[in-house]
Design a protein around this motif. Structure first.
Motif, PDB file in Angstrom:
ATOM      1  N   VAL A  82      13.621 -15.319 -14.795  1.00  0.00           N
ATOM      2  CA  VAL A  82      14.830 -14.570 -13.098  1.00  0.00           C
ATOM      3  C   VAL A  82      14.596 -12.824 -13.429  1.00  0.00           C
ATOM      4  O   VAL A  82      14.743 -12.471 -15.167  1.00  0.00           O
ATOM      5  CB  VAL A  82      16.028 -14.632 -13.148  1.00  0.00           C
ATOM      6  CG1 VAL A  82      16.934 -14.405 -12.007  1.00  0.00           C
ATOM      7  CG2 VAL A  82      15.810 -16.533 -12.852  1.00  0.00           C
ATOM      8  N   TYR A  83      14.420 -11.981 -12.721  1.00  0.00           N
ATOM      9  CA  TYR A  83      14.417 -11.090 -12.280  1.00  0.00           C
ATOM     10  C   TYR A  83      15.581 -11.037 -11.491  1.00  0.00           C
ATOM     11  O   TYR A  83      15.496 -10.765 -10.898  1.00  0.00           O
ATOM     12  CB  TYR A  83      12.976 -10.187 -11.924  1.00  0.00           C
ATOM     13  CG  TYR A  83      12.122 -10.537 -12.801  1.00  0.00           C
ATOM     14  CD1 TYR A  83      11.227  -9.342 -13.935  1.00  0.00           C
ATOM     15  CD2 TYR A  83      10.927 -11.200 -12.824  1.00  0.00           C
ATOM     16  CE1 TYR A  83      10.688  -9.525 -14.840  1.00  0.00           C
ATOM     17  CE2 TYR A  83      10.227 -11.650 -13.573  1.00  0.00           C
ATOM     18  CZ  TYR A  83       9.474 -10.570 -14.869  1.00  0.00           C
ATOM     19  OH  TYR A  83       8.197 -10.989 -15.497  1.00  0.00           O
ATOM     20  N   PHE A  84      16.304  -9.788 -11.800  1.00  0.00           N
ATOM     21  CA  PHE A  84      18.010  -8.995 -10.976  1.00  0.00           C
ATOM     22  C   PHE A  84      17.053  -7.445 -11.930  1.00  0.00           C
ATOM     23  O   PHE A  84      18.657  -7.277 -12.846  1.00  0.00           O
ATOM     24  CB  PHE A  84      18.682  -9.738 -11.230  1.00  0.00           C
ATOM     25  CG  PHE A  84      20.083  -9.161 -10.711  1.00  0.00           C
ATOM     26  CD1 PHE A  84      20.084  -9.194  -9.597  1.00  0.00           C
ATOM     27  CD2 PHE A  84      20.716  -8.562 -11.482  1.00  0.00           C
ATOM     28  CE1 PHE A  84      21.277  -8.841  -8.699  1.00  0.00           C
ATOM     29  CE2 PHE A  84      22.153  -8.392 -10.506  1.00  0.00           C
ATOM     30  CZ  PHE A  84      22.458  -7.930  -8.970  1.00  0.00           C
ATOM     31  N   VAL A  85      16.956  -7.094 -10.758  1.00  0.00           N
ATOM     32  CA  VAL A  85      16.590  -5.512 -11.307  1.00  0.00           C
ATOM     33  C   VAL A  85      16.533  -4.457 -10.082  1.00  0.00           C
ATOM     34  O   VAL A  85      16.306  -5.280  -8.424  1.00  0.00           O
ATOM     35  CB  VAL A  85      15.022  -5.308 -12.042  1.00  0.00           C
ATOM     36  CG1 VAL A  85      15.595  -5.535 -12.874  1.00  0.00           C
ATOM     37  CG2 VAL A  85      14.367  -5.645 -11.786  1.00  0.00           C
ATOM     38  N   PRO A  86      17.210  -3.327 -10.157  1.00  0.00           N
ATOM     39  CA  PRO A  86      17.217  -2.231  -8.671  1.00  0.00           C
ATOM     40  C   PRO A  86      15.515  -1.339  -9.028  1.00  0.00           C
ATOM     41  O   PRO A  86      14.945  -2.257  -9.486  1.00  0.00           O
ATOM     42  CB  PRO A  86      17.692  -1.180  -9.281  1.00  0.00           C
ATOM     43  CG  PRO A  86      17.937  -1.221 -10.430  1.00  0.00           C
ATOM     44  CD  PRO A  86      18.244  -2.288 -10.787  1.00  0.00           C
ATOM     45  N   ILE A  87      14.976  -2.034  -8.035  1.00  0.00           N
ATOM     46  CA  ILE A  87      13.599  -1.499  -6.957  1.00  0.00           C
ATOM     47  C   ILE A  87      13.602   0.127  -7.852  1.00  0.00           C
ATOM     48  O   ILE A  87      12.041  -0.235  -8.219  1.00  0.00           O
ATOM     49  CB  ILE A  87      13.463  -1.132  -5.503  1.00  0.00           C
ATOM     50  CG1 ILE A  87      12.599  -1.414  -5.382  1.00  0.00           C
ATOM     51  CG2 ILE A  87      14.297   0.239  -5.333  1.00  0.00           C
ATOM     52  CD1 ILE A  87      12.162  -0.955  -3.679  1.00  0.00           C
ATOM     53  N   GLU A  88      14.134   0.420  -8.157  1.00  0.00           N
ATOM     54  CA  GLU A  88      13.778   1.662  -9.342  1.00  0.00           C
ATOM     55  C   GLU A  88      13.932   1.316 -11.027  1.00  0.00           C
ATOM     56  O   GLU A  88      12.988   2.270 -10.989  1.00  0.00           O
ATOM     57  CB  GLU A  88      14.827   2.816  -9.159  1.00  0.00           C
ATOM     58  CG  GLU A  88      16.560   2.831  -9.917  1.00  0.00           C
ATOM     59  CD  GLU A  88      16.776   1.950  -9.423  1.00  0.00           C
ATOM     60  OE1 GLU A  88      18.443   2.721  -8.734  1.00  0.00           O
ATOM     61  OE2 GLU A  88      16.890   1.531  -7.240  1.00  0.00           O
ATOM     62  N   PHE A  89      13.736  -0.076 -10.604  1.00  0.00           N
ATOM     63  CA  PHE A  89      12.974  -0.480 -12.266  1.00  0.00           C
ATOM     64  C   PHE A  89      12.079  -0.791 -12.066  1.00  0.00           C
ATOM     65  O   PHE A  89      11.517  -1.351 -13.253  1.00  0.00           O
ATOM     66  CB  PHE A  89      14.312  -1.572 -12.848  1.00  0.00           C
ATOM     67  CG  PHE A  89      15.804  -1.166 -13.027  1.00  0.00           C
ATOM     68  CD1 PHE A  89      16.109   1.370 -13.729  1.00  0.00           C
ATOM     69  CD2 PHE A  89      16.515  -1.660 -14.331  1.00  0.00           C
ATOM     70  CE1 PHE A  89      17.418   0.853 -13.724  1.00  0.00           C
ATOM     71  CE2 PHE A  89      18.161  -1.057 -14.889  1.00  0.00           C
ATOM     72  CZ  PHE A  89      17.990   0.750 -14.324  1.00  0.00           C
ATOM     73  N   LEU A  90      10.957  -1.183 -10.942  1.00  0.00           N
ATOM     74  CA  LEU A  90      10.364  -1.977 -10.895  1.00  0.00           C
ATOM     75  C   LEU A  90       8.927  -0.715 -11.183  1.00  0.00           C
ATOM     76  O   LEU A  90       9.123   0.170 -10.821  1.00  0.00           O
ATOM     77  CB  LEU A  90      10.005  -1.989 -10.128  1.00  0.00           C
ATOM     78  CG  LEU A  90      10.802  -3.498  -9.637  1.00  0.00           C
ATOM     79  CD1 LEU A  90      10.608  -3.796  -7.581  1.00  0.00           C
ATOM     80  CD2 LEU A  90      10.664  -4.667 -10.389  1.00  0.00           C
ATOM     81  N   SER A  91       7.899  -0.825 -12.175  1.00  0.00           N
ATOM     82  CA  SER A  91       6.961   0.217 -12.108  1.00  0.00           C
ATOM     83  C   SER A  91       6.054   0.421 -11.330  1.00  0.00           C
ATOM     84  O   SER A  91       5.728  -0.790 -10.527  1.00  0.00           O
ATOM     85  CB  SER A  91       6.215  -0.522 -13.678  1.00  0.00           C
ATOM     86  OG  SER A  91       5.228   1.270 -13.730  1.00  0.00           O
ATOM     87  N   TRP A  92       6.166   1.056 -10.461  1.00  0.00           N
ATOM     88  CA  TRP A  92       4.616   1.898  -9.844  1.00  0.00           C
ATOM     89  C   TRP A  92       3.231   0.973 -10.709  1.00  0.00           C
ATOM     90  O   TRP A  92       2.568   1.853  -9.272  1.00  0.00           O
ATOM     91  CB  TRP A  92       4.277   3.082  -9.400  1.00  0.00           C
ATOM     92  CG  TRP A  92       5.487   3.787  -8.538  1.00  0.00           C
ATOM     93  CD1 TRP A  92       6.480   4.206  -8.905  1.00  0.00           C
ATOM     94  CD2 TRP A  92       5.225   3.179  -6.999  1.00  0.00           C
ATOM     95  NE1 TRP A  92       7.460   4.433  -7.417  1.00  0.00           N
ATOM     96  CE2 TRP A  92       6.902   3.891  -6.781  1.00  0.00           C
ATOM     97  CE3 TRP A  92       4.718   2.341  -6.431  1.00  0.00           C
ATOM     98  CZ2 TRP A  92       7.054   3.556  -4.859  1.00  0.00           C
ATOM     99  CZ3 TRP A  92       4.909   2.296  -5.167  1.00  0.00           C
ATOM    100  CH2 TRP A  92       6.013   2.568  -4.872  1.00  0.00           C
ATOM    101  N   ASP A  93       3.322   0.643 -11.262  1.00  0.00           N
ATOM    102  CA  ASP A  93       2.616  -0.006 -11.678  1.00  0.00           C
ATOM    103  C   ASP A  93       1.536  -1.428 -11.263  1.00  0.00           C
ATOM    104  O   ASP A  93       0.971  -2.564 -11.168  1.00  0.00           O
ATOM    105  CB  ASP A  93       1.438  -0.232 -13.367  1.00  0.00           C
ATOM    106  CG  ASP A  93       1.755   1.517 -13.841  1.00  0.00           C
ATOM    107  OD1 ASP A  93       0.805   2.346 -13.243  1.00  0.00           O
ATOM    108  OD2 ASP A  93       1.750   1.529 -15.000  1.00  0.00           O
TER     109      ASP A  93
END
Length: 220
Positions: free
Chosen positions: A139-150
């Motif tokens: 499970v991932y629970f993260v704000p979008i800004e924690f997602l790498s642009w990679d």
């Protein structure tokens, strides 16, 4: 106020508790829905809508699950500090080779993030099927800004849709700066739009050729 959920270890605990909850719900599919990824995703979302407030526990001051299908949120809550979290629930069957889900419109996100107390959050559930049972793995629970642009891309719909390039490859930059992420978004879009303009020019020229072809035809 900066989110204490995402500036501390609290979101890791929420991920673990959500995974533990789902593992107790492994037989949620009926024989008629085993072959339907959409049905499985809807069932997972229903479980989370019902139970996620209890997982959040004392962090919550308001909680809602009543949103239209095209809304940014599947779930939303306001925390005890007044921060507002729009949650996009995604499920990914890991045995599928390719999955590129839309997250949100770049324009919607830009407007949402004009207020520092707003958070657009991915709640991603990864699972596979073992016979009639679901095997939940992550499970991932993260704000979008924690997602790498990679691991993100932009699709050509409206202003542009932020997408996960491949749900089998999610890269998280924990505690990443929102300011830096939004500046990267701007750079991505400033490269994206000129390419779209070039594509439109090609399409205009193509239909000028098609029009000329049809104008040259007789009416018979």
């Amino acid at each position: 106020m900066k989110s204490r959920i995402f500036s501390s270890q609290a979101y890791f605990s929420i991920e673990r508790e959500t995974l533990a909850l789902l593992k107790l719900e492994s037989d949620f599919l009926s024989p008629n829905t085993l072959g339907s990824t959409r049905a499985a995703g809807d069932a997972i979302q229903d479980i989370l809508a019902l139970r996620f407030e209890s997982i959040l526990g004392n962090w919550v001051s308001e909680y809602s699950t009543d949103f239209a299908r095209r809304a940014m949120a599947d779930l939303a809550f306001r925390d005890i500090d007044g921060n507002y979290y729009i949650i996009d629930v995604k499920s990914h069957r890991t045995s599928t080779k390719f999955n590129m889900p839309n997250l949100t419109s770049v324009e919607r996100l830009a407007r949402l993030y004009e207020d520092d107390m707003n958070y657009f959050v991915l709640l991603m559930v990864q699972y596979d099927l073992q016979g009639a049972d679901a095997d939940f793995s992550r499970v991932y629970f993260v704000p979008i800004e924690f997602l790498s642009w990679d691991c993100l891309t932009v699709g050509a719909l409206g202003w542009g849709q932020i997408q996960i390039a491949n749900s089998n490859n999610i890269l998280v930059n924990h505690q990443y700066s929102r300011k830096q992420w939004m500046l990267q978004l701007c750079e991505v879009m400033l490269e994206f739009y000129p390419k779209e303009i070039a594509k439109i020019g090609d399409r205009l020229r193509r239909f000028e050729e098609i029009k000329a072809h049809w104008l040259s035809k007789s009416e018979d």
